[in-house]
Scaffold this motif. Structure first.
Motif: not given
Length: 734
Positions: A415, A425, A427
């Protein structure tokens, strides 16, 4: 003890509720768990049990008759609990019905001579299926299964029908709690409908990727990751990308790429695109240079061992505060592959004091002059996995990156790198790595066996590669079923191979052809004084319960071969059954130096097979018998689980391959490569090399049947495992 059963309202575990009713176990019901949750049994003591099978075993222990009369029956009950979910897999439903129908041909109950938790569980799963089972129940297709089902339905009509009336029709009845993979969490086409498991997932927008490094063949651990990606892509009607993480030219090759694609196809995985990290090398180099210019990365020439030590101790490199100009100059040296550049690497400037050591300035780029399998010697610098993976994930539109939990400490790094790059981003979704007993899954360690010729190649049947275990006789359906039963759980488990082979047996047994063999060096002639003076042939089914297996021609003569083990178990005057023929009475046993050399007897075809103790296989004494090589394998290492500090070379199994010569019936000339058969009273085998000529034996690989743990429990093995002994081992193989 007072207990509360909690479960998801859309997935009531009717097998548990039914079993509790029959056993007289009082449960309070709480259908308030989240969708997809496994049922939980909570006790007033504060303890709890989670999952269908553990709760069923608790209920069975509360009513001992439901768990079998002895340890052996209890073991069989557990086997049936593990098999019961097979009825809930759409593609396996009728295979399961066929198998159990044949199994019940001469039985009233699944285990022993009375009702057990196994009967209740299988009955509940069938009842919970609804219309599909009811249609079969009305037909005559599976008469033994229907007889058994109706018998339980009649004996426990009030008890069980109350449960069925209350819960059948609810979605997900009888599902195994292990994987949510067996459940369609959302059947709605509404994009706004709630989803579970994948954080922030939106129907139709999910994109996942399976990213193997082409440095070896696909093994059983990779298969789990691949199938999980396939599952989530299908469940959310999203996209699946197969991406080759080809950032280390020293280990990678086109051979591995081709075979990984072959293995992915073998697993039935459909993907939307195949990409390569090397497709993005120019953009990755641009990003590395951008981070250097922004002061978020630097070039370091610290020796490797010193750098490793400094990272462990949280000591900043002397190069960390180089100017941007100094870093760019050294970066250019790296790109050119100069002597100075070869001493350097690019590191991210993250946090050298962070307790999470993965954030202590990880390496982004390093030099390597080996040619790349796709692009040759164009580059002298290559990105690390830690740098390339988040970049390419974000660039390709991946929404959820599935990673095994062994990478958990590196999630923060993933991240942070995305953040420094200024990219969206992605996940991360974790699942547990699949670990198998007595098994190495490190490609580096597997490569050692290949390079040192301890195995044939990456397809060796002793290897945990997909091609290796398929070559040994595993059906892909069994592998898929086994992996999906593990689900997306984050719990670390050391799995037994026996569980996988048990699933495999239940798939192959109902359909594989039966043949006969005797050991070449351990056989005895049996002369039948009233046998046929002239041999004759009968056409018999290759499988008595499955017409699809075809027919075989069996020759009947007055001289037949028996295995020596069978001959030595026979007494003079004893009546035995010759399988597929009839009874015979032993009149004389000839011996030399304590060794049986010949049996003499006469046929007694009017005798009853029910009265004989021994049912023996046999082969006619004819020239058309087929030479066989029966090959048995053992684990490559001798320890169940190696600790991190243990060297696998210190735990090599000295003998892992045993070959026994045998003779098979003449029909085995027609076996095809890859065909699975059962040698009567010997086990299951896969044909690895079919018949070519009489001087070259047909090679059959023994297929494990999952009974090794049962043998251990029953005390028939003295040690933890029974390895192939050195005297039985082929010395030319490990």
């Amino acid at each position: 003890m007072e207990a509360k059963l909690s479960f998801s309202q859309d997935s009531p575990p009717i097998s548990i509720i039914s079993a509790a009713k029959v056993a007289g176990v009082s449960l309070s019901i709480d259908p308030s768990l989240a969708a997809g949750s496994a049922p939980v049994l909570c006790f007033s003591s504060g303890e709890s049990l989670r999952g269908i099978n553990p709760i069923l075993e608790y209920i069975a222990q509360s009513s001992p008759s439901l768990h079998g009369r002895d340890a052996i029956e209890s073991g069989h009950v557990v086997e049936w609990l593990e098999y019961a979910p097979t009825f809930l897999l759409g593609s396996e439903f009728e295979v399961a019905c066929s198998f159990v129908d044949g199994y019940l041909m001469s039985r009233t109950f699944l285990v022993g001579h009375g009702l057990t938790i196994a009967d209740i569980t299988v009955w509940s799963n069938l009842a919970g299926i609804g219309q599909r089972w009811e249609s079969l129940r009305k037909s005559k297709k599976y008469q033994n299964l229907v007889r058994w089902f109706n018998g339980i339905d009649s004996d426990y009509k009030d008890t069980l029908n109350e449960v069925i009336a209350a819960y059948v029709g609810k979605r997900g009845i009888g599902k195994s709690p292990a994987p949510n993979l067996k459940e369609k969490v959302n059947d709605s086409k509404d994009p706004s409908a709630p989803e579970v498991d994948l954080p922030g997932a939106k129907f139709g927008e999910v994109c996942v990727r399976f990213a193997p490094e082409p440095s070896g063949y696909l093994h059983i651990g990779h298969a789990k990751a691949a199938l999980l990606n396939k599952y989530f892509a299908e469940r959310y009607q999203g996209r699946l990308i197969v991406r080759f993480d080809d950032t280390n030219p020293s280990k990678e090759s086109n051979e591995f790429v081709e075979n990984l694609l072959k293995d992915i196809e073998t697993l039935g995985i459909k993907y939307d695109a195949v990409t390569y990290t090397s497709d993005y090398f120019p953009k990755l180099m641009e990003m590395a240079e951008k981070l250097i210019k922004q002061g978020k990365a630097y070039v370091d020439d610290t020796p490797k061992e010193q750098m490793r030590s400094e990272r462990m101790d949280g000591v900043e490199s002397k190069c960390r505060n180089n100017t941007v100009e100094e870093n760019l100059s050294l970066w250019k040296e790296m790109i050119n592959g100069s002597e100075r550049g070869m001493q350097c690497c690019v590191r991210g400037k993250l946090d050298m004091q962070d307790p999470n050591k993965s954030l202590r300035d990880p390496v982004y780029y390093r030099c390597n002059t080996d040619p790349h399998h796709r692009i040759g010697s164009k580059y002298k610098v290559y990105p690390t996995y830690d740098f390339a993976c988040p970049f390419v994930d974000a660039l390709e539109g991946v929404t959820h990156a599935l990673r095994s939990s062994e990478y958990h400490d590196r999630n923060a790094q993933y991240y942070r790198i995305l953040q420094d790059m200024g990219m969206r981003r992605v996940e991360i979704y974790e699942f547990s790595r699949l670990n198998m007993v007595y098994t190495l899954l490190s490609k580096r360690k597997l490569l050692w066996f290949v390079q040192n010729k301890k195995v044939e190649d990456w397809t060796d049947p002793r290897f945990p590669t997909v091609q290796g275990i398929v070559r040994r006789g595993l059906k892909v359906e069994a592998l898929i079923q086994f992996i999906l039963q593990q689900g997306a759980s984050k719990n670390l488990n050391l799995m037994e191979w026996d569980k996988l082979w048990t699933i495999n047996k239940k798939i192959i047994d109902p359909v594989c052809a039966r043949h006969t063999a005797v050991l070449k060096d351990q056989r005895v002639i049996f002369r039948l004084t009233n046998g046929p003076e002239k041999s004759f042939v009968r056409i018999l089914p290759r499988h008595k319960k499955f017409d699809g297996a075809g027919k075989k021609a069996t020759t009947f003569t007055n001289r037949i071969w028996l295995d020596y083990a069978d001959a030595s178990a026979i007494s003079k005057g004893e009546e035995v059954t010759l399988m597929d023929w009839g009874n015979a009475i032993i009149k004389e046993i000839k011996m030399e130096n304590g060794v049986i050399t010949e049996l003499i007897g006469e046929l007694h075809l009017e005798g009853s097979v029910k009265t004989t103790k021994l049912k023996v296989t046999w082969l006619p004494d004819i020239d058309d018998l087929v030479p066989l090589s029966l090959v048995e394998f053992d684990y490559l290492i001798s320890k169940k689980k190696l600790e991190e500090d243990e060297n696998f070379l210190d735990n090599l199994n000295p003998c892992t391959r045993k070959e026994t010569l045998a003779l098979g019936d003449a029909n085995m000339r027609n076996l095809l490569r890859g065909e699975v058969i059962q040698l009567e009273r010997k086990g299951y085998y896969r044909c690895d090399a079919p018949f070519v000529r009489s001087s070259k034996p047909v090679v059959l690989f023994a297929i494990p049947d999952g009974r090794q743990q049962a043998k251990l429990q029953n005390g028939s093995m003295a040690a933890e495992r029974r390895p192939i002994s050195p005297e039985r081992c082929n010395k030319r193989k490990v």
